[in-house]
Motif scaffolding. Sequence first.
Motif, PDB file in Angstrom:
ATOM      1  N   ALA A  73       0.791  -1.152   0.058  1.00  0.00           N
ATOM      2  CA  ALA A  73       0.270   0.067   0.025  1.00  0.00           C
ATOM      3  C   ALA A  73       0.842   1.300   0.088  1.00  0.00           C
ATOM      4  CB  ALA A  73      -0.966   0.029   1.285  1.00  0.00           C
ATOM      5  N   GLY A 155      -4.200  -6.433   4.879  1.00  0.00           N
ATOM      6  CA  GLY A 155      -3.585  -5.206   4.168  1.00  0.00           C
ATOM      7  C   GLY A 155      -2.758  -4.504   5.130  1.00  0.00           C
ATOM      8  N   GLU A 157      -2.854  -0.910   4.387  1.00  0.00           N
ATOM      9  CA  GLU A 157      -2.915   0.475   4.168  1.00  0.00           C
ATOM     10  C   GLU A 157      -2.917   1.360   5.379  1.00  0.00           C
ATOM     11  OE1 GLU A 157      -5.089  -2.340   3.526  1.00  0.00           O
ATOM     12  OE2 GLU A 157      -6.652  -2.032   2.216  1.00  0.00           O
ATOM     13  N   LYS A 192      -3.416   0.449  -3.594  1.00  0.00           N
ATOM     14  CA  LYS A 192      -3.142  -0.853  -2.705  1.00  0.00           C
ATOM     15  C   LYS A 192      -2.908  -2.005  -3.576  1.00  0.00           C
ATOM     16  CE  LYS A 192      -6.115  -3.037  -0.511  1.00  0.00           C
ATOM     17  NZ  LYS A 192      -6.382  -4.329  -1.481  1.00  0.00           N
TER      18      LYS A 192
END
Length: 208
Positions: A73, A155, A157, A192
């Motif tokens: 990301a 993830g 992010e 991302k």
Amino acid sequence: MSFRCLEQVARKFLQYNTASGITTSIRSSDIEGSLRTWNNSVIAIRNALTHSDQHGKAKMVDVSDKVPTKREATASAIVSLQQDTFKLLQDNQLKKGDVLSVATLAGIMGAKECHRLIPLCHHVPLSNVKLNLSLNEESNAVNIAGTAVSVGQTGVEMEALTAVSIAALTIYDMCKGVSQNIVIGDIQLLEKKGGKSGHYRKSASSAT
């Protein structure tokens, strides 16, 4: 307010109108149908929010069944300075030292501590965190870009966003002795990769 409470309020409203001789075209069945539609919409939204349970309480997402994959990301932020402050930073003349180097290290450290700062974030094993801080002389600003990389089950992010945010705050801290007229803005996710939701890239036409 719960669905049952709203329904009771609506029925009381109809009863009051009837008792007062007020004519209305609204029927009890109309209200009940509208309230049920509203309630179903609320339930659908609540189910879509991964960080809340069926009762709307905060919860951590269970990722134990997910297969680890590469996640990446990139986020950005801008720190706008007054011209004299920017000049001092550019010439490395601020009393606290090399602002860009310290802010870069702070951003990397911030990404590593994201799970301690954001309550429901997982402790992600980061493979790499990169920050790029560049000076924009036209706008007297520092442009910050940060990328976080991991091979894991969720993830990164938040790690990228935390990195650029902490870097921006560090710039503020190191420059505030000259001027507090500093604006931190445009903190946003740029891109991302990986995971169930796939590839996302902020379009040029998106509002900032």
